[in-house]
Design a protein around this motif. Structure first.
Motif, PDB file in Angstrom:
ATOM      1  N   GLY A  68       0.820  -1.215   0.000  1.00 58.17           N
ATOM      2  CA  GLY A  68       0.000   0.000   0.000  1.00 58.17           C
ATOM      3  C   GLY A  68       0.853   1.263   0.000  1.00 58.17           C
ATOM      4  O   GLY A  68       0.568   2.216  -0.740  1.00 58.17           O
ATOM      5  N   VAL A  69       1.915   1.280   0.794  1.00 54.21           N
ATOM      6  CA  VAL A  69       2.809   2.438   0.826  1.00 54.21           C
ATOM      7  C   VAL A  69       3.465   2.628  -0.539  1.00 54.21           C
ATOM      8  O   VAL A  69       3.567   3.749  -1.054  1.00 54.21           O
ATOM      9  N   LEU A  73       3.015   5.864  -2.984  1.00 52.75           N
ATOM     10  CA  LEU A  73       4.152   6.650  -3.465  1.00 52.75           C
ATOM     11  C   LEU A  73       4.165   6.751  -4.989  1.00 52.75           C
ATOM     12  O   LEU A  73       4.469   7.809  -5.550  1.00 52.75           O
ATOM     13  N   LEU A  74       3.846   5.655  -5.666  1.00 54.48           N
ATOM     14  CA  LEU A  74       3.808   5.684  -7.128  1.00 54.48           C
ATOM     15  C   LEU A  74       2.689   6.584  -7.640  1.00 54.48           C
ATOM     16  O   LEU A  74       2.867   7.298  -8.635  1.00 54.48           O
ATOM     17  N   LEU A  75       1.529   6.558  -6.987  1.00 59.61           N
ATOM     18  CA  LEU A  75       0.423   7.431  -7.398  1.00 59.61           C
ATOM     19  C   LEU A  75       0.779   8.905  -7.198  1.00 59.61           C
ATOM     20  O   LEU A  75       0.494   9.743  -8.066  1.00 59.61           O
ATOM     21  N   VAL A  76       1.413   9.227  -6.086  1.00 60.63           N
ATOM     22  CA  VAL A  76       1.828  10.614  -5.844  1.00 60.63           C
ATOM     23  C   VAL A  76       2.863  11.042  -6.885  1.00 60.63           C
ATOM     24  O   VAL A  76       2.792  12.147  -7.423  1.00 60.63           O
ATOM     25  N   ALA A  77       3.816  10.159  -7.197  1.00 62.33           N
ATOM     26  CA  ALA A  77       4.823  10.497  -8.207  1.00 62.33           C
ATOM     27  C   ALA A  77       4.171  10.705  -9.572  1.00 62.33           C
ATOM     28  O   ALA A  77       4.523  11.651 -10.295  1.00 62.33           O
TER      29      ALA A  77
END
Length: 93
Positions: A68-69, A73-77
């Motif tokens: 999940g983390v 992080l990938l979605l935010v990037a």
């Protein structure tokens, strides 16, 4: 005797068997704990590698949390990259 023997068995881990897998894992853990963090690209990449190795050893809910983390992080990037690309396109058009 193993060629990849940690020097910790001579200093910190006296009396432990250097061929014991648990003692080796503990020596590797001590090495990781003592590593000085680096504020460089190489340091960040090493940190990501440590996170990936740790996440691969996890099972159950802890593994789900690590996944999940990572997804977060990938979605935010992806969001940051898309906004930056949109800004560049809007500025140049």
């Amino acid at each position: 005797m193993s060629s990849d023997r940690s020097p910790r068995f001579d200093d910190d881990l006296l009396g432990l068997d250097p061929e014991d897998p648990e003692a080796r894992a503990f020596a590797a853990h001590l090495d990781r704990m003592q590593r000085v963090p680096s504020c460089s690209v190489e340091g960040y990449i090493r940190g990501v590698g440590d996170f990936a190795e740790s996440a691969n050893r996890l099972r159950g809910p802890q593994r789900a949390a690590a996944v999940g983390v990572t997804v977060l992080l990938l979605l935010v990037a992806a969001w940051v990259i898309a906004n930056a690309a949109g800004f560049v396109v809007a500025t140049w058009v």
